[in-house]
Design an enzyme around this catalytic site. Sequence first.
Site, mmCIF file in Angstrom:
data_model
loop_
_atom_site.group_PDB
_atom_site.id
_atom_site.type_symbol
_atom_site.label_atom_id
_atom_site.label_comp_id
_atom_site.label_asym_id
_atom_site.label_seq_id
_atom_site.Cartn_x
_atom_site.Cartn_y
_atom_site.Cartn_z
ATOM 1 N N ARG A 160 0.822 -1.220 0.000
ATOM 2 C CA ARG A 160 0.000 0.000 0.000
ATOM 3 C C ARG A 160 0.854 1.267 0.000
ATOM 4 O O ARG A 160 0.499 2.286 0.607
ATOM 5 C CB ARG A 160 -0.962 0.027 1.201
ATOM 6 C CG ARG A 160 -1.907 -1.148 1.247
ATOM 7 C CD ARG A 160 -2.845 -1.206 0.056
ATOM 8 N NE ARG A 160 -3.634 -2.428 0.107
ATOM 9 C CZ ARG A 160 -3.277 -3.582 -0.441
ATOM 10 N NH1 ARG A 160 -2.151 -3.673 -1.139
ATOM 11 N NH2 ARG A 160 -4.045 -4.644 -0.339
ATOM 12 N N SER A 239 -11.338 0.069 3.008
ATOM 13 C CA SER A 239 -10.544 -0.227 4.200
ATOM 14 C C SER A 239 -9.928 1.068 4.732
ATOM 15 O O SER A 239 -9.137 1.704 4.039
ATOM 16 C CB SER A 239 -9.439 -1.224 3.868
ATOM 17 O OG SER A 239 -9.993 -2.433 3.411
ATOM 18 N N GLU A 343 -5.370 4.390 5.926
ATOM 19 C CA GLU A 343 -5.039 4.227 4.514
ATOM 20 C C GLU A 343 -5.438 5.440 3.681
ATOM 21 O O GLU A 343 -4.679 5.871 2.816
ATOM 22 C CB GLU A 343 -5.690 2.958 3.960
ATOM 23 C CG GLU A 343 -5.275 2.634 2.536
ATOM 24 C CD GLU A 343 -5.713 1.245 2.097
ATOM 25 O OE1 GLU A 343 -5.898 1.053 0.887
ATOM 26 O OE2 GLU A 343 -5.859 0.360 2.954
#
Length: 351
Positions: A160, A239, A343
């Site tokens: 990520r 998420s 995130e």
Amino acid sequence: MQELHDAPLAPLTTFRLGGPATRLLTATTDDEVVAAVREADATGTPLLIIGGGSNLVIGDKGFDGTALRIATRGFTLDGTRLELAAGEVWSDAVARTVEAGLAGIECLAGIPGSAGATPIQNVGAYGQEVSATITEVVAYDRRAGETVTLPNAACDFSYRHSRFKAHPDRFVVLRVRFRLEDAQGMSAPIRYAETARTLGVEPGDRVPAATARETVLRLRAGKGMVLDPDDHDTWSAGSFFTNPILPEAAYETFLARVHDRLGPDVTPPAWPTDDGRVKTSAAWLIDKAGFTKGYGSGPARISTKHTLALTNRGQATTEDLLALAREVVAGVRDAFGVTLVNEPVTVGVSL
């Protein structure tokens, strides 16, 4: 290039949160994108890049500067080589590659947002990451004042993360190039256990790419991870926290905390990484810390379908969302000694 002043930004995000921008530009060509960025840099104007808005948390006060919405279009398929303009809708692009019989991104179906955001986050789900198929990223380098082409190795991809995320004020992604696989209509090997189990196959097996895509879409929809304007569980950024990756010693300490809190027979999800660390599940941590599906009593709550998604129930403010996020972070830290990391990108606010 469309220009609006005191323009609402909330409708451009999947959270539907955030105040207005002083000015909003919508660019439909690469040249317009570059011109807008150059103008902002030349005048010292703060600049916010918006693609699909699926990974943005914008403060209630909005953005004092120029917001640039990238609405470029371009889908070019040459054999197994794919080039996408940054403004292409990612989920639509995935569907078209599956229709063409190609494999490599079929398990990334249903992820909201634009193609240009995928290398920034190194978007991944259900056993696939875009870094496995990206060959080059074409971007405007604000430091050099020119358009550059970065090969995969220069993008510094990790979980990520990427060079683009590490230097958010330097690069503006214009185009993304991929090399997919011609597997005669079959998927890439299924890597994710849940997907394999749902498909009734073993990890490493292949299935028709269309079947893999449809299965992932069903799995995502069941978790509120496919956009639906009538379903507040999808008024989110997907998420909200990344899965923690812990050094071996930190993982052992964490494991001891789990046993103390939940009992010696409880083992958290764990996936060893290539560098000797261990990745565990943020969703599991959140749930076991007491933040179950639907948690919350205000206008921002945990999704009723998935503990990893924080949602706007329709009347939330960004501060409502951040208060919930901070509560979850503090609760998980107190319970297990692990600090969750958000995130989505925050604009004008922070956890």
